[in-house]
Motif scaffolding. Structure first.
Motif, PDB file in Angstrom:
ATOM      1  N   ARG A 230       0.861  -1.194   0.000  1.00  0.00           N
ATOM      2  CA  ARG A 230       0.000   0.000   0.000  1.00  0.00           C
ATOM      3  C   ARG A 230       0.893   1.238   0.000  1.00  0.00           C
ATOM      4  O   ARG A 230       1.718   1.411   0.896  1.00  0.00           O
ATOM      5  CB  ARG A 230      -0.915   0.010   1.229  1.00  0.00           C
ATOM      6  CG  ARG A 230      -1.965  -1.088   1.211  1.00  0.00           C
ATOM      7  CD  ARG A 230      -3.077  -0.780   0.217  1.00  0.00           C
ATOM      8  NE  ARG A 230      -3.981  -1.937   0.062  1.00  0.00           N
ATOM      9  CZ  ARG A 230      -5.054  -1.932  -0.732  1.00  0.00           C
ATOM     10  NH1 ARG A 230      -5.343  -0.864  -1.461  1.00  0.00           N
ATOM     11  NH2 ARG A 230      -5.815  -2.991  -0.831  1.00  0.00           N
ATOM     12  N   CYS A 240      -7.037   3.802  -3.452  1.00  0.00           N
ATOM     13  CA  CYS A 240      -7.727   2.568  -3.823  1.00  0.00           C
ATOM     14  C   CYS A 240      -9.174   2.969  -4.125  1.00  0.00           C
ATOM     15  O   CYS A 240      -9.946   3.266  -3.216  1.00  0.00           O
ATOM     16  CB  CYS A 240      -7.673   1.546  -2.696  1.00  0.00           C
ATOM     17  SG  CYS A 240      -8.622   0.068  -3.117  1.00  0.00           S
ATOM     18  N   LEU A 241      -9.519   2.984  -5.397  1.00  0.00           N
ATOM     19  CA  LEU A 241     -10.778   3.617  -5.824  1.00  0.00           C
ATOM     20  C   LEU A 241     -11.998   2.720  -5.664  1.00  0.00           C
ATOM     21  O   LEU A 241     -13.119   3.146  -5.927  1.00  0.00           O
ATOM     22  CB  LEU A 241     -10.648   4.098  -7.275  1.00  0.00           C
ATOM     23  CG  LEU A 241      -9.578   5.186  -7.490  1.00  0.00           C
ATOM     24  CD1 LEU A 241      -9.439   5.530  -8.967  1.00  0.00           C
ATOM     25  CD2 LEU A 241      -9.890   6.441  -6.686  1.00  0.00           C
ATOM     26  N   THR A 242     -11.802   1.469  -5.223  1.00  0.00           N
ATOM     27  CA  THR A 242     -12.971   0.621  -4.977  1.00  0.00           C
ATOM     28  C   THR A 242     -13.240   0.449  -3.488  1.00  0.00           C
ATOM     29  O   THR A 242     -14.185  -0.234  -3.105  1.00  0.00           O
ATOM     30  CB  THR A 242     -12.800  -0.772  -5.628  1.00  0.00           C
ATOM     31  OG1 THR A 242     -11.551  -1.323  -5.194  1.00  0.00           O
ATOM     32  CG2 THR A 242     -12.830  -0.675  -7.146  1.00  0.00           C
ATOM     33  N   CYS A 278      -3.940   1.697  -8.344  1.00  0.00           N
ATOM     34  CA  CYS A 278      -4.139   0.568  -7.434  1.00  0.00           C
ATOM     35  C   CYS A 278      -4.260  -0.748  -8.198  1.00  0.00           C
ATOM     36  O   CYS A 278      -4.985  -0.835  -9.192  1.00  0.00           O
ATOM     37  CB  CYS A 278      -5.393   0.790  -6.590  1.00  0.00           C
ATOM     38  SG  CYS A 278      -5.570  -0.481  -5.318  1.00  0.00           S
ATOM     39  N   CYS A 280      -5.119  -3.662  -6.477  1.00  0.00           N
ATOM     40  CA  CYS A 280      -5.852  -4.636  -5.662  1.00  0.00           C
ATOM     41  C   CYS A 280      -6.860  -5.379  -6.543  1.00  0.00           C
ATOM     42  O   CYS A 280      -7.176  -4.928  -7.640  1.00  0.00           O
ATOM     43  CB  CYS A 280      -6.541  -3.955  -4.487  1.00  0.00           C
ATOM     44  SG  CYS A 280      -8.107  -3.158  -4.911  1.00  0.00           S
ATOM     45  N   CYS A 283     -10.034  -3.372  -7.865  1.00  0.00           N
ATOM     46  CA  CYS A 283      -9.623  -2.315  -8.802  1.00  0.00           C
ATOM     47  C   CYS A 283      -9.155  -2.943 -10.114  1.00  0.00           C
ATOM     48  O   CYS A 283      -9.564  -2.520 -11.205  1.00  0.00           O
ATOM     49  CB  CYS A 283      -8.503  -1.459  -8.210  1.00  0.00           C
ATOM     50  SG  CYS A 283      -9.060  -0.330  -6.906  1.00  0.00           S
TER      51      CYS A 283
HETATM   52 ZN   LIG Z   1      -7.820  -0.843  -5.042  1.00  0.00          ZN
END
Ligand SMILES: [Zn+2]
Ligand SMILES: [Zn+2]
Length: 741
Positions: A230, A240-242, A278, A280, A283
């Motif tokens: 991170r 982290c856009l989600t 991001c 993840c 995402c």
């Molecule tokens: Zn993310």
């Protein structure tokens, strides 16, 4: 002091038919008054004063401003204007900056939409119909006229872009911005003068939305997962856009901004600068199915836009299509209240869109965005961010891009130009500020004609030489092979030859001679000359003695330091080179002597980097007549080479094939007495260095070469000494600098 250059003869297109019924001024006299309604806004009252002031300068007649309409009246603003004159038009039918100038039965209406239409109409009247020009803070022309007709005037205009901001110091002078009808967000015009187009915050706002310093410690999962970690980077680190909490916090922040900033025209939800999106699982899943990181960006921004739309249906948001999010998503569409701020980032700057194939990728992406939204604003780049002061002949981009964007219905243009806005100094930044302002209002004008008009007006007797310089530079970059971009090293700008620099220098010497009797003009010409001084000094630091000799250097350095100080220029680059003057001048003063004559041989194989340690035959002894087996069984041998242009021994340009290879350079030094010789080596990429057959230094590295990356002492003996260098190529540039310190 403001110097007003008065153009004595000026051709005016609009006012040809003279009639007694609509003569505003006759032989230096007038029966007219300027009507400003008691209900006029502060900006409209200001417009009436502007009109009064400039009409006085032009004609010598001071028209009274009244609140009582007379038969012969100029109505500034719709309020109080007779119906016959306004023809039934009302301010609500006009855009924020749209206006009409209309004559009827001898009365004149100058009026427009709120908040700036009427003021811009006044400026339009003075500029388009009376020939006034605000070229710069110091050069303003108000052509003298003792008779002015307004017969039959009927001119309705609106700007091509609702947002117009050229990023040059000169453009941020409030009087300049106002009179050239710019509406910069960076230094907004005061509301009393019509205000500006305000973006809040300006750009790269992820950290404003969810501050890393506030949340990272307890909630690292709010921030982008990059290579399994991170991120904790302030800038260049993304969100982290989600993550639902990120969405909640960001939405609350945006709602608060809307409450706190009623003056803003648009609110920015922008990724930070650089990469670092991001990775993840949630995402990555969106980005994969949308074929672009614009997927997560839009997924995020659209959700905020839905919340905003419910409470504030008139509020507009914007988000960047930049670096990793430039490619449009496959299925998602921006909400109607989301503007895409598309960046024309790092493409060819020598040629305009449409003039060379380098822009095709951008054009395809812009078409992709256009297919899914009709709200696109443009951020374009017009300088070398490593060398703000380098000659940068990209007027074709400046001239053609505004029209290209307007024809595709883009709604705004931010032109990020030479130098940070506080200090100026990039090549022709005043000219660029003015030409951009003109074309942002009306991009269908002849751009080269605007350039020449500016040069003639601002450089007066020096103008012919400045015009020749501009032509010389732009002719030198014709042809696709002359491409340069926004992070360019001058040594790779092909047009910057010693011949070009010397020819330019000769033109500026003539231009300065022609300005000798006018100190203000001389200052402007010297500023135009500055990029040539900078180029010569820069090349001097990398061994370019054919650009600038050791004997001439102190004089050029003095001029450079004096001009930059006079014009308060402090910063030379955003990054990637010396960014402050002192570091640069130090580099010039300490420029070493470069050894530029070598024997060279190559390429030898370097697949999987085995060539770095493999002992090829040139390492055994120097045999100038011998043939070696190079890559693909090619027969190669030593050849003498001397770089006349700079101190860089550019294997990439000299040796083919230029990949997965190593090559050698050899030279003999004859000493009368044994001595410890201090040398500097810079290499791209790794190198080995031998003296008289003994290895001195070996470094496996990948880098761009700069002089004196390694400082080495070579214990040389009396008589001949043999220096051998091996350089490996890992991609990109390939070569070395060798200096005597
Ligand atoms: Zn993310
Ligand atoms: Zn090009």
């Amino acid at each position: 002091m403001i110097v007003k250059i008065i153009a004595l003869a000026i051709q005016l297109n609009a006012i040809l038919i003279l009639s007694t019924s609509a003569q505003l001024i006759v032989d230096g006299k007038s029966e007219y008054t300027i009507y400003s309604s008691p209900a006029a806004t502060e900006t409209e009252r200001y417009a009436a004063q502007e009109l009064q002031q400039y009409l006085h300068e032009i004609s010598g007649v001071q028209l009274p401003i009244t609140q009582e309409p007379q038969p012969k009246t100029i109505y500034v603003g719709f309020q109080g204007a007779p119906k016959a004159l306004s023809n039934g038009l009302t301010p609500t039918e006009f855009g924020k900056e749209e206006y009409i100038i209309r004559e009827q039965n001898g009365a004149l209406l100058i009026a427009g939409g709120e908040p700036r239409g009427t003021l811009y109409g006044t400026i339009g009247f003075l500029q388009d119909h009376l020939g006034c020009r605000w070229y710069s803070k110091d050069v303003i022309t108000t052509p003298k006229q003792t008779t002015i007709s307004i017969k039959g005037l009927n001119d309705r205009q609106a700007p091509a872009f609702e947002y117009r901001e050229p990023w040059y110091r000169e453009a941020y002078d409030t009087e300049f911005a106002l009179h050239n009808r710019l509406n910069p967000s960076g230094v907004p015009l005061p509301m009393s003068k019509g205000g500006s187009f305000i973006m809040y915050p300006f750009v790269h706002t992820f950290n404003n939305l969810v501050p890393i310093e506030q949340y990272h410690e307890e909630n690292p999962e709010y921030f982008a997962l990059v290579d399994g970690v991170r991120t904790d980077k302030h800038f260049g680190g993304q969100l982290c856009l989600t993550n639902p909490d990120v969405l909640r916090i960001a939405t609350e922040t945006v709602m608060q901004w809307i409450k706190d900033h009623p003056e803003a025209d648009v609110f920015s939800i922008d990724q930070n600068d650089g990469f670092g999106f991001c990775e993840c699982e949630p995402c990555a899943a969106i980005d994969k199915s949308e074929g672009s990181q614009s997927g997560t960006v839009l997924h995020f921004v659209n959700q905020i836009a839905d919340v905003v739309a419910k409470k504030h249906p008139d509020i507009q948001l914007q988000t960047l299509a930049y670096v990793y999010s430039e490619v449009p998503p496959k299925t998602m569409k921006p909400r109607p209240n989301v503007t895409i701020r598309m960046c024309h980032y790092d493409y060819c700057n020598a040629h305009a869109i449409g003039q060379c194939p380098d822009h095709q990728r951008f054009v395809t992406r812009l078409e992709g965005w256009s297919a899914i939204t009709d709200s696109i604003t443009i951020w374009d780049y017009y300088t070398d961010f490593r060398h703000y002061l380098i000659p940068y002949p990209n007027f074709e981009s400046m001239i053609n891009h505004p029209r290209f964007y307007a024809e595709r219905n883009c709604t705004g243009l931010f032109a990020q130009g030479s130098n940070v806005r506080q200090q100026g100094g990039g090549e022709f930044s005043a000219l660029r500020a003015w030409v951009f302002a003109q074309l942002m209002w009306n991009p269908h004008q002849d751009g080269w004609a605007l350039v020449h008009e500016f040069v003639d007006a601002v450089y007066g007797p020096s103008a012919p030489y400045i015009r020749d310089y501009i032509a010389l530079a732009h002719n030198a970059v014709k042809g696709e092979e002359n491409l340069f971009r926004i992070f360019t090293d001058p040594t790779t700008m092909k047009f910057l030859t010693p011949e070009f620099i010397h020819a330019s220098e000769a033109l500026f010497i003539k231009a300065e001679a022609a300005a000798q009797n006018n100190p203000d003009l001389l200052k402007r010409v010297e500023l135009a000359h500055l990029p040539i001084h900078y180029a010569r000094l820069y090349f001097y630091t990398v061994g370019g003695t054919s650009y600038l000799s050791k004997e001439e250097m102190p004089k050029v350095l003095d001029s450079f330091m004096r001009i930059t100080a006079e014009h308060k220029i402090k910063q030379l680059a955003e990054r990637g080179g010396p960014t402050v003057i002192a570091d640069f001048t130090q580099k010039v003063k300490e420029a070493p002597e470069f050894v530029t004559d070598w024997w060279i041989v190559g390429p030898f194989g370097n697949k999987d980097r085995i060539g770095f340690d493999h002992v090829y035959l040139p390492e055994q002894r120097f045999e100038p007549d011998r043939f070696f087996e190079g890559i693909d069984y090619e027969l190669i041998s030593w050849r003498p080479y001397k770089n006349e242009r700079t101190g860089y021994i550019d294997f990439a340009a000299l040796i083919q094939p230029n990949e997965e290879a190593v090559a050698y350079a050899y030279r003999r030094f004859d000493l009368e007495e044994a001595a410890e010789i201090e040398i500097g080596l810079g290499s791209n990429d790794g190198f080995k260095l031998w003296l008289n057959g003994n290895i001195i230094l070996s470094k496996k590295t990948s880098r761009v070469a700069e002089p004196n990356q390694e400082l080495i002492t070579l214990p040389m003996r009396k008589g001949p000494n043999e220096v051998l260098i091996k350089i490996e190529q890992l991609g990109g540039g390939w070569g070395f600098y060798f200096t005597k310190r």
